[in-house]
Design an enzyme around this catalytic site. Structure first.
Site, PDB file in Angstrom:
ATOM      1  N   CYS B  86      12.745  13.393  86.363  1.00  0.00           N
ATOM      2  CA  CYS B  86      11.901  12.256  86.007  1.00  0.00           C
ATOM      3  C   CYS B  86      12.772  11.054  85.620  1.00  0.00           C
ATOM      4  O   CYS B  86      13.449  10.512  86.466  1.00  0.00           O
ATOM      5  CB  CYS B  86      10.920  12.663  84.902  1.00  0.00           C
ATOM      6  SG  CYS B  86       9.531  11.527  84.745  1.00  0.00           S
ATOM      7  N   HIS B 194       8.499  17.957  86.856  1.00  0.00           N
ATOM      8  CA  HIS B 194       9.122  18.567  85.673  1.00  0.00           C
ATOM      9  C   HIS B 194       9.117  20.089  85.738  1.00  0.00           C
ATOM     10  O   HIS B 194       8.204  20.721  85.188  1.00  0.00           O
ATOM     11  CB  HIS B 194       8.324  18.170  84.428  1.00  0.00           C
ATOM     12  CG  HIS B 194       8.516  16.753  83.999  1.00  0.00           C
ATOM     13  ND1 HIS B 194       9.537  16.373  83.148  1.00  0.00           N
ATOM     14  CD2 HIS B 194       7.827  15.628  84.292  1.00  0.00           C
ATOM     15  CE1 HIS B 194       9.460  15.071  82.927  1.00  0.00           C
ATOM     16  NE2 HIS B 194       8.432  14.591  83.613  1.00  0.00           N
ATOM     17  N   GLU B 196      10.843  22.062  84.012  1.00  0.00           N
ATOM     18  CA  GLU B 196      10.999  22.611  82.651  1.00  0.00           C
ATOM     19  C   GLU B 196       9.660  22.670  81.912  1.00  0.00           C
ATOM     20  O   GLU B 196       9.556  23.343  80.892  1.00  0.00           O
ATOM     21  CB  GLU B 196      12.026  21.775  81.858  1.00  0.00           C
ATOM     22  CG  GLU B 196      11.516  20.484  81.218  1.00  0.00           C
ATOM     23  CD  GLU B 196      11.298  19.339  82.201  1.00  0.00           C
ATOM     24  OE1 GLU B 196      11.304  19.574  83.433  1.00  0.00           O
ATOM     25  OE2 GLU B 196      11.069  18.205  81.727  1.00  0.00           O
TER      26      GLU B 196
END
Lengths: 75, 222
Positions: B86, B194, B196
């Site tokens: 990002c 994302h 994560e």
């Protein structure tokens, strides 16, 4: 001394913000707005004697992203 | 595997990224943006999502010129690994480690939702945990994720197999539906989604976990 740097998206790079402004102007009844490009103006207060070459270096290193933006310097 | 996660003022996914690395078995060091050197022995640098320096000037532009980023560039130029997610992707394009730039989303909206990604046939350690063509669901959360490269560069990225992920339904106007690209040596990955944030069941899905586990497998012996 002062310098102004005008940063614009390059021709050929779609400018979604400019497009939105164009639509909004059309919605307000302003016919004939065929294109809008939105950019930014950066005003620099510089020590006397600062050269345009130095400002150009500032543009290349930070003020503009030359992948998508062009810039023009006014001293 | 020793991972360093860079923390800028305005980073907000730094801890999530650290947890994802840790759960995959990595040792993690958090590194402040004013530091001038990465810790010794770092295998991979994670540049997290967020709004570094308030997105002032351009997303990632100020961060890309911070002291630590010069060290990150040297690390990458030495053949080190770097993962930018990002805002981290924006930072990596601003440093020039990755090609292209991220523009304002085509619909001008901040978009925050899970999206379907296609894993492309890109030979990189980041994708070892996936199959080419596999579709995975990973969230995006960005205002400036509209990837741009010119036609010549796009052709080059395709020829060299450097497109890592594409959007199944392009949410932001990105050229060629591109969601993530790798560097020429395939060791630097930048992506807007994302992984994560999709790494544990409590996140609502675990499709992102394979990236960190695959990395761990590949780098554990490195």
């Amino acid at each position: 001394m002062k310098a102004k740097v005008y940063v614009m998206l390059k021709q050929g790079v779609l400018d979604p913000q400019g497009e939105a402004v164009r639509h909004a102007l059309g919605a307000l009844g302003f016919d004939g707005v065929e294109g809008v490009r939105q950019g930014k103006v950066i005003e620099l207060d510089l020590a006397e004697g600062t050269t345009e070459a130095t400002v150009k270096e500032m543009c290349e290193k930070l003020l503009a992203n030359t992948v998508i933006e062009s810039y023009r310097i006014e001293m | 595997m020793h991972a360093a996660v860079i923390v800028f003022p305005g980073s907000n996914c730094d801890r999530d990224l650290a947890v994802a690395f840790e759960k995959a078995g990595a040792k993690v060091s958090m590194v402040w943006h004013k530091d001038t050197e990465l810790p010794a022995g770092v295998d991979i640098v994670g540049i997290p999502g967020g709004f570094s320096f308030g997105d002032y000037l351009r997303c990632g532009a100020i961060a890309a010129n911070s002291p630590i980023c010069q060290s990150v560039v040297r690390h990458a130029e030495r053949g080190g690994y770097a993962l930018g997610i990002c805002n981290g992707f924006q930072v990596l394009t601003e440093t020039g480690l990755l090609p292209g730039a991220l523009r304002r989303n085509a619909n001008l909206k901040y978009i925050c939702k899970p999206v379907k990604l296609r894993v492309e046939a890109c030979d990189t350690v980041y994708l070892k945990g996936y199959e080419p063509g596999q579709e995975i669901t990973i969230p995006i959360a960005h205002h400036d994720g509209n990837y741009y490269v010119d036609d010549a560069k796009l052709a080059q990225l395709k020829d060299e197999g450097r497109i890592a992920f594409t959007y199944v339904d392009n949410p932001n106007g990105s050229v060629a539906d591109i969601a993530g690209v790798v560097s020429k040596n395939r060791r630097v990955l930048g992506m807007m989604p994302h992984p994560e944030r999709m790494a544990e069941p409590a996140h609502g899905g675990t499709d992102g976990r394979a990236m960190f586990e695959g990395l761990m497998d590949a780098l554990a012996t490195a």
